[in-house]
Write a protein that holds these residues in place. Sequence first.
Motif, PDB file in Angstrom:
ATOM      1  N   ILE A  24      -2.275  26.366 -33.925  1.00  0.00           N
ATOM      2  CA  ILE A  24      -3.112  26.323 -32.722  1.00  0.00           C
ATOM      3  C   ILE A  24      -3.582  27.727 -32.361  1.00  0.00           C
ATOM      4  CG2 ILE A  24      -3.095  25.788 -30.245  1.00  0.00           C
ATOM      5  CD1 ILE A  24      -1.060  23.520 -30.999  1.00  0.00           C
ATOM      6  N   CYS A  25      -2.715  28.719 -32.517  1.00  0.00           N
ATOM      7  CA  CYS A  25      -3.103  30.101 -32.242  1.00  0.00           C
ATOM      8  C   CYS A  25      -4.172  30.589 -33.218  1.00  0.00           C
ATOM      9  CB  CYS A  25      -1.884  31.017 -32.285  1.00  0.00           C
ATOM     10  SG  CYS A  25      -0.754  30.819 -30.882  1.00  0.00           S
ATOM     11  N   GLU A  26      -4.123  30.117 -34.450  1.00  0.00           N
ATOM     12  CA  GLU A  26      -5.138  30.493 -35.438  1.00  0.00           C
ATOM     13  C   GLU A  26      -6.534  30.108 -34.977  1.00  0.00           C
ATOM     14  OE1 GLU A  26      -4.161  28.718 -39.171  1.00  0.00           O
ATOM     15  OE2 GLU A  26      -2.347  29.910 -39.453  1.00  0.00           O
ATOM     16  N   PHE A  27      -6.631  29.047 -34.196  1.00  0.00           N
ATOM     17  CA  PHE A  27      -7.920  28.576 -33.697  1.00  0.00           C
ATOM     18  C   PHE A  27      -8.248  29.151 -32.316  1.00  0.00           C
ATOM     19  CE2 PHE A  27      -6.833  24.773 -36.460  1.00  0.00           C
ATOM     20  CZ  PHE A  27      -7.666  25.171 -37.495  1.00  0.00           C
ATOM     21  N   GLY A  28      -7.505  30.179 -31.895  1.00  0.00           N
ATOM     22  CA  GLY A  28      -7.785  30.826 -30.617  1.00  0.00           C
ATOM     23  C   GLY A  28      -7.131  30.150 -29.429  1.00  0.00           C
ATOM     24  N   GLY A  29      -6.087  29.364 -29.656  1.00  0.00           N
ATOM     25  CA  GLY A  29      -5.468  28.594 -28.583  1.00  0.00           C
ATOM     26  C   GLY A  29      -4.305  29.258 -27.888  1.00  0.00           C
ATOM     27  N   GLU A  30      -4.166  30.551 -28.006  1.00  0.00           N
ATOM     28  CA  GLU A  30      -3.008  31.242 -27.429  1.00  0.00           C
ATOM     29  C   GLU A  30      -2.886  31.012 -25.922  1.00  0.00           C
ATOM     30  OE1 GLU A  30      -1.890  35.867 -26.599  1.00  0.00           O
ATOM     31  OE2 GLU A  30      -2.575  35.381 -28.626  1.00  0.00           O
ATOM     32  N   GLN A  31      -4.030  30.910 -25.231  1.00  0.00           N
ATOM     33  CA  GLN A  31      -4.007  30.702 -23.781  1.00  0.00           C
ATOM     34  C   GLN A  31      -4.149  29.228 -23.399  1.00  0.00           C
ATOM     35  OE1 GLN A  31      -3.339  33.333 -21.795  1.00  0.00           O
ATOM     36  NE2 GLN A  31      -3.185  34.467 -23.721  1.00  0.00           N
ATOM     37  N   GLN A  32      -4.085  28.346 -24.394  1.00  0.00           N
ATOM     38  CA  GLN A  32      -4.232  26.910 -24.117  1.00  0.00           C
ATOM     39  C   GLN A  32      -3.128  26.086 -24.757  1.00  0.00           C
ATOM     40  OE1 GLN A  32      -8.571  27.764 -25.219  1.00  0.00           O
ATOM     41  NE2 GLN A  32      -8.707  25.704 -24.353  1.00  0.00           N
ATOM     42  N   LEU A  33      -2.064  26.737 -25.133  1.00  0.00           N
ATOM     43  CA  LEU A  33      -0.932  26.081 -25.773  1.00  0.00           C
ATOM     44  C   LEU A  33       0.195  25.938 -24.775  1.00  0.00           C
ATOM     45  CD1 LEU A  33       0.402  26.896 -29.307  1.00  0.00           C
ATOM     46  CD2 LEU A  33       2.012  26.742 -27.408  1.00  0.00           C
ATOM     47  N   MET A  34       0.841  24.785 -24.785  1.00  0.00           N
ATOM     48  CA  MET A  34       2.004  24.522 -23.939  1.00  0.00           C
ATOM     49  C   MET A  34       2.981  23.688 -24.757  1.00  0.00           C
ATOM     50  SD  MET A  34       0.457  21.650 -21.332  1.00  0.00           S
ATOM     51  CE  MET A  34      -0.240  20.114 -21.938  1.00  0.00           C
ATOM     52  N   PHE A  35       3.994  23.143 -24.112  1.00  0.00           N
ATOM     53  CA  PHE A  35       4.944  22.273 -24.794  1.00  0.00           C
ATOM     54  C   PHE A  35       5.036  20.932 -24.062  1.00  0.00           C
ATOM     55  CE2 PHE A  35       6.350  26.506 -26.124  1.00  0.00           C
ATOM     56  CZ  PHE A  35       6.340  26.328 -27.498  1.00  0.00           C
ATOM     57  N   GLY A  36       5.157  19.865 -24.859  1.00  0.00           N
ATOM     58  CA  GLY A  36       5.383  18.523 -24.339  1.00  0.00           C
ATOM     59  C   GLY A  36       6.493  17.901 -25.162  1.00  0.00           C
ATOM     60  N   SER A  37       7.718  18.060 -24.735  1.00  0.00           N
ATOM     61  CA  SER A  37       8.891  17.816 -25.583  1.00  0.00           C
ATOM     62  C   SER A  37       9.000  16.384 -26.100  1.00  0.00           C
ATOM     63  CB  SER A  37      10.166  18.157 -24.803  1.00  0.00           C
ATOM     64  OG  SER A  37      10.391  17.238 -23.744  1.00  0.00           O
ATOM     65  N   ASP A  38       8.676  15.401 -25.232  1.00  0.00           N
ATOM     66  CA  ASP A  38       8.947  13.984 -25.487  1.00  0.00           C
ATOM     67  C   ASP A  38      10.451  13.687 -25.479  1.00  0.00           C
ATOM     68  OD1 ASP A  38       8.114  11.385 -25.629  1.00  0.00           O
ATOM     69  OD2 ASP A  38       7.483  11.421 -27.704  1.00  0.00           O
ATOM     70  N   PHE A  39      11.249  14.555 -24.859  1.00  0.00           N
ATOM     71  CA  PHE A  39      12.667  14.247 -24.673  1.00  0.00           C
ATOM     72  C   PHE A  39      12.807  12.923 -23.919  1.00  0.00           C
ATOM     73  CE2 PHE A  39      13.779  19.022 -24.764  1.00  0.00           C
ATOM     74  CZ  PHE A  39      14.190  18.955 -26.082  1.00  0.00           C
ATOM     75  N   ASP A  40      13.817  12.180 -24.257  1.00  0.00           N
ATOM     76  CA  ASP A  40      14.119  10.836 -23.751  1.00  0.00           C
ATOM     77  C   ASP A  40      13.167   9.777 -24.292  1.00  0.00           C
ATOM     78  OD1 ASP A  40      16.517  11.012 -22.026  1.00  0.00           O
ATOM     79  OD2 ASP A  40      15.300  12.457 -20.927  1.00  0.00           O
ATOM     80  N   GLY A  41      12.164  10.178 -25.053  1.00  0.00           N
ATOM     81  CA  GLY A  41      11.312   9.219 -25.741  1.00  0.00           C
ATOM     82  C   GLY A  41      11.635   9.153 -27.224  1.00  0.00           C
ATOM     83  N   ILE A  42      12.651   9.896 -27.647  1.00  0.00           N
ATOM     84  CA  ILE A  42      13.032   9.965 -29.057  1.00  0.00           C
ATOM     85  C   ILE A  42      14.532   9.741 -29.190  1.00  0.00           C
ATOM     86  CG2 ILE A  42      11.149  11.414 -29.882  1.00  0.00           C
ATOM     87  CD1 ILE A  42      12.791  13.866 -29.346  1.00  0.00           C
ATOM     88  N   ASP A  43      14.940   9.222 -30.352  1.00  0.00           N
ATOM     89  CA  ASP A  43      16.365   8.982 -30.577  1.00  0.00           C
ATOM     90  C   ASP A  43      16.927   9.835 -31.702  1.00  0.00           C
ATOM     91  OD1 ASP A  43      15.227   7.714 -32.728  1.00  0.00           O
ATOM     92  OD2 ASP A  43      15.773   5.691 -32.084  1.00  0.00           O
ATOM     93  N   HIS A  44      16.101  10.705 -32.303  1.00  0.00           N
ATOM     94  CA  HIS A  44      16.600  11.758 -33.175  1.00  0.00           C
ATOM     95  C   HIS A  44      15.751  12.989 -32.913  1.00  0.00           C
ATOM     96  CE1 HIS A  44      13.455   9.736 -35.492  1.00  0.00           C
ATOM     97  NE2 HIS A  44      13.361  10.793 -36.273  1.00  0.00           N
ATOM     98  N   TYR A  45      16.242  14.151 -33.340  1.00  0.00           N
ATOM     99  CA  TYR A  45      15.747  15.392 -32.783  1.00  0.00           C
ATOM    100  C   TYR A  45      15.479  16.440 -33.848  1.00  0.00           C
ATOM    101  CZ  TYR A  45      17.784  13.179 -28.677  1.00  0.00           C
ATOM    102  OH  TYR A  45      18.106  12.278 -27.698  1.00  0.00           O
ATOM    103  N   GLY A  78      18.619  21.525 -33.508  1.00  0.00           N
ATOM    104  CA  GLY A  78      18.778  22.584 -32.524  1.00  0.00           C
ATOM    105  C   GLY A  78      17.967  22.413 -31.266  1.00  0.00           C
ATOM    106  N   LEU A  79      17.229  21.283 -31.153  1.00  0.00           N
ATOM    107  CA  LEU A  79      16.413  21.023 -29.950  1.00  0.00           C
ATOM    108  C   LEU A  79      16.621  19.578 -29.499  1.00  0.00           C
ATOM    109  CD1 LEU A  79      12.906  22.696 -30.536  1.00  0.00           C
ATOM    110  CD2 LEU A  79      14.668  23.371 -28.901  1.00  0.00           C
ATOM    111  N   SER A  80      17.776  19.290 -28.943  1.00  0.00           N
ATOM    112  CA  SER A  80      18.065  17.916 -28.552  1.00  0.00           C
ATOM    113  C   SER A  80      17.964  17.682 -27.044  1.00  0.00           C
ATOM    114  CB  SER A  80      19.467  17.508 -29.029  1.00  0.00           C
ATOM    115  OG  SER A  80      20.462  18.324 -28.439  1.00  0.00           O
ATOM    116  N   HIS A  81      17.811  18.751 -26.260  1.00  0.00           N
ATOM    117  CA  HIS A  81      17.631  18.616 -24.804  1.00  0.00           C
ATOM    118  C   HIS A  81      17.189  19.970 -24.250  1.00  0.00           C
ATOM    119  CE1 HIS A  81      21.424  20.743 -24.021  1.00  0.00           C
ATOM    120  NE2 HIS A  81      22.007  19.959 -24.905  1.00  0.00           N
ATOM    121  N   PRO A  82      16.736  20.020 -22.991  1.00  0.00           N
ATOM    122  CA  PRO A  82      16.214  21.284 -22.445  1.00  0.00           C
ATOM    123  C   PRO A  82      17.207  22.441 -22.486  1.00  0.00           C
ATOM    124  CG  PRO A  82      15.591  19.454 -21.035  1.00  0.00           C
ATOM    125  CD  PRO A  82      16.538  18.897 -22.048  1.00  0.00           C
ATOM    126  N   GLY A  83      18.489  22.152 -22.410  1.00  0.00           N
ATOM    127  CA  GLY A  83      19.488  23.211 -22.442  1.00  0.00           C
ATOM    128  C   GLY A  83      19.511  23.990 -23.738  1.00  0.00           C
TER     129      GLY A  83
END
Length: 316
Positions: free
Chosen positions: A251-272, A275-280
């Motif tokens: 996304i950064c390659e296309f100039g998206g550095e100021q338009q990138l965020m995160f949308g985890s989908d935590f609690d919508g998935i049953d495997h992970y 090292g990223l299984s919850h916000p902690g």
Amino acid sequence: MEPLRKADFHCDVLWKLLEDPTLSFIDDDRNKLDVTLPRLKQAGATFQTFAVYVPERMDKTMVPILQSIDLFYRKVLVSPEVTFIRTAGDITALQLKPGVIGAMLSLEGADGLQGDPAMLRMLYVLGVRAIGLTWNNANWAADGVLETRGGGLTKKGRAFVEECNRLGILLDMSHLSDRAFWDMMQASSRPVIASHSNSRSHCQHPRNLTDDQIKALLAAGGLIGVTFVPQFVSSRVPAGIADVLRHVERICEFGGEQQLMFGSDFDGIDHYVDGLSHPGELHRLQDALLARYSEEQVKSFFEKNAMGFLAMHLPR
């Protein structure tokens, strides 16, 4: 290093609460939820979008949608450490409340509105500020990404987009078919988001965005939320944090550095992602990003881009 402030544009806590109302977001002592208030505080969270999602087995009516919103009011907003985000002013005020987490409502799949704009206006009154027209299947508004015919927006869907634009409800592209994506880009007069989608060139899953889609969304001033759904991150098992970073890089390659965020989908998935299984555990992603990007860039990815967009595009 202390946790950086973090925003997450998609989780499915309300779905789990709808399935089991005995669960507690405030203090989940049974460890049934990925996203809880203690884990968000551990992560340094300042903002969380809570998606209303009605599972396939339930009736596609307003009833489970309203039940989910009721759970949001009774189970999430009940904490003094959580504040409701509905306006641009709420975002400004949030910056002056250290230790308080902003909570915004979104709707994932507009099936239950049954094409009635009055239902949309009622959801606006209740505080819904982002809507994805479909989940993976087709409905009255559009085809979802897994609908084999690959149709676009319907006539009612286009009218729905216009009403969302008028109200100031953000439109979410993440589950739309490719044709519906392009129809939405044409139909919406306001910037759109993809709350939880990755790069299809790095992982060939239909829920991810093509390079052309990423470029178009960025050119229109929208936001893209890199997600932690393993099958959207990598075809390898297990997916790792290094795989997540490849999507950030694309996304950064296309100039998206100021338009990138995160949308985890935590609690919508049953495997992970490993090292990223919850916000902690987001400190691991933070460390990996800081090894490649400046602290200011990582702050933008985690929070500033999303907060700036909301301050500009939520109702005033």
